[in-house]
Write an enzyme that holds these catalytic residues in place. Structure first.
Site, short mmCIF file in Angstrom:
data_model
loop_
_atom_site.label_atom_id
_atom_site.label_comp_id
_atom_site.label_asym_id
_atom_site.label_seq_id
_atom_site.Cartn_x
_atom_site.Cartn_y
_atom_site.Cartn_z
N THR A 14 0.83 -1.21 0.00
CA THR A 14 0.00 0.00 0.00
C THR A 14 0.86 1.25 0.00
OG1 THR A 14 -1.77 -1.14 1.17
CG2 THR A 14 -1.80 1.26 1.25
N CYS A 42 -6.48 -11.05 6.67
CA CYS A 42 -7.75 -11.15 7.40
C CYS A 42 -8.71 -12.13 6.74
CB CYS A 42 -8.40 -9.78 7.51
SG CYS A 42 -7.43 -8.58 8.44
N THR A 269 11.03 7.18 12.27
CA THR A 269 11.75 6.60 13.40
C THR A 269 12.75 7.63 13.93
OG1 THR A 269 13.50 5.70 11.99
CG2 THR A 269 11.53 4.33 12.32
N PRO A 272 15.39 10.34 10.63
CA PRO A 272 14.36 11.00 9.81
C PRO A 272 14.27 10.47 8.39
CG PRO A 272 16.24 12.45 10.17
CD PRO A 272 16.44 11.27 11.08
N ILE A 274 14.22 7.24 7.78
CA ILE A 274 13.64 5.90 7.88
C ILE A 274 12.26 6.01 8.52
CG2 ILE A 274 13.89 3.58 8.81
CD1 ILE A 274 16.87 3.96 8.88
N ASP A 279 2.12 -3.51 11.63
CA ASP A 279 2.05 -4.24 12.89
C ASP A 279 3.21 -3.95 13.84
OD1 ASP A 279 -0.20 -5.43 11.86
OD2 ASP A 279 0.66 -7.44 11.68
N TYR A 422 -33.71 6.39 9.27
CA TYR A 422 -34.68 5.42 9.78
C TYR A 422 -35.59 4.93 8.66
CZ TYR A 422 -39.17 3.75 11.41
OH TYR A 422 -40.31 3.02 11.56
#
Length: 441
Positions: A14, A42, A269, A272, A274, A279, A422
């Site tokens: 992505t 998933c 991280t 700068p 990287i 996860d 509704y």
């Protein structure tokens, strides 16, 4: 600008596509250990259960097509072994040939994900033990079931993946036992929700061993700590994942208290040049600002967009995380956003809970459903802190509305004033969301 991306599943694939749109003239190289690009992890339990009838449906685009359409160099079955931050290079091994090479970068994006935990079982021997974290592991389970025609299995772990795997093994007409160290399944949720889910599993043929574990294995017989012993043809371990942070740690990047890589609001991280997503990243909680690790697909995709925007010079901050997620279990759906009663108690936050337990839509409509909706809110400010729901329809809508309300910093009382659509097939004149607001008053 030359970008190297490590990891080619949801996050890596992505961010490669996002960066290409944001930086059309950049050079992008995408490395991945797997032979399959951007697959949907998933969806794997549902392939095993036959709900998704073809495994190729959860695979991502073909690497050659992805590379051609986006002008991205894709190198699958390549593992990045080391990062040299001083010389801005990565050491890469071709997993098919064993050859090593160095690749330079201007910016490096880490999306290494994690690996399934494997329980230490005494006497496992030749009893097959599977985990389910990557496409190849799913293929191993499918091949085993097709080849060996097993009749009984045990799933270890009662979290999101464990209950989904158990359901789908039942769909394969396998006698299925769930072994859970906790006193209830889905312990991340309030006990009132967990109890409903546990009963749904039992009603659909899953035998559950609570507060129990495998003491030892002899042949194909599981000797339990507490419950009666029984025999199975194979095991599936769903006891969490270990984050792949070794590469980052060896490069001198900070690893936080949750075990994830430390990043700022732009996913950078300590270095700068990287970035890190997915996860294996440590983010922060929406409410407390404390470190939080969330291993869900939405977060990886949002982090990919944050990285691409920052690289393009249009910085957007990453919000704190609510951990909004949902699961299907036989005829029921359960979802959560924000804090549970336990996590609020652990944080020392004084809260109250508004509960709606009733129909999802007009009772006279033939397809009406039931829902149990719980909303936790701050006792002093009445700001919404979290919500959970379980029911046979409409759960996703209600939790998504509340997740939106949380980001809008609404109070529980504001829920009564929401003008929600509704019609008898979908809701009631006072939606369950409205009812929670009225009950809180």
């Amino acid at each position: 600008m030359k970008l190297v991306i490590v990891g080619a599943v949801a996050g890596g694939a992505t961010v490669a596509a996002q960066v290409r749109r944001a930086l059309p003239d950049s050079e992008i190289i995408l490395f991945g250990c797997d032979p399959v690009l951007g697959y949907g992890t998933c969806g794997m339990p549902y392939v095993i259960g036959g709900v998704i009838d073809e495994k190729s449906k959860i695979a991502g685009p073909s690497p050659s097509k992805f590379a051609h359409q986006r002008n991205i160099e894709v190198r699958l079955e390549h593992e990045v072994l080391a990062v040299d931050r001083t010389n801005k290079t990565v050491k890469v091994q071709n997993l098919l040939t064993g050859e090593h090479a160095l690749e330079t970068y201007d910016k490096l994006i880490l999306s290494p994900g994690g690996r399934a935990r494997i329980p230490k079982l005494k006497g496992l021997g030749n009893l097959p033990l599977f985990t389910l974290k990557n496409f190849g592991q799913m293929e191993e389970v499918l091949a085993y079931i097709d080849r060996e025609k097993p009749r009984a299995c045990a799933v270890i772990g009662g979290g999101f993946i464990g209950i989904e795997v158990a359901e789908n093994l039942i769909h394969q007409n396998l006698k299925t036992v769930l072994i859970n160290r906790d006193e209830r399944v889905m312990s991340v949720m309030d006990p009132e929700i967990s109890e409903v889910l546990g009963n749904e599993m039992k009603d659909n043929g899953v035998e559950i061993y609570f507060n129990d574990a495998i003491d030892r294995i002899e042949g194909r017989t599981l000797f339990m700590d507490r419950g009666p012993n029984f025999s199975v043809d194979f095991l599936v371990a769903c006891i969490g994942i270990d984050l792949n942070t070794e590469l980052a740690a060896e490069a001198g990047l900070s690893i936080g208290p949750t075990g994830g890589m430390v990043v700022n609001d732009y996913m950078q991280t300590d270095d700068p040049d990287i970035y890190a997503i997915g996860d294996a990243v440590e983010s922060k909680d929406w409410f407390t600002g404390k470190p939080k690790n969330v291993k869900l697909a939405w977060h990886a995709h949002r982090q990919a967009a944050i990285v691409a925007s920052h690289l393009a010079g249009n910085p957007v901050r990453m919000n704190g995380l609510l951990g909004t997620t949902i699961t299907k279990l036989f005829s029921l759906t359960a979802a959560i956003t924000g804090h549970s009663a336990k996590s609020l108690t652990d944080e020392g936050i004084a809260f109250d809970t508004a509960i709606y337990d009733g129909r999802t839509n007009a009772g006279y409509y033939p397809d009406h459903g039931q829902i149990h909706l719980r909303v936790h809110y701050d006792r002093a400010t009445r700001r919404i802190l979290g919500a959970q729901a379980v029911g046979d329809k409409g759960v996703d809508k209600r939790i998504d509305v509340i997740a939106t309300a949380i980001l809008g910093k609404m109070t529980v009382d504001d829920l009564a004033a929401l003008e929600l659509c509704y019609s008898p097939p979908y809701s009631s004149p006072k939606d369950p969301i409205n009812m929670v607001g009225y009950k809180a008053k």
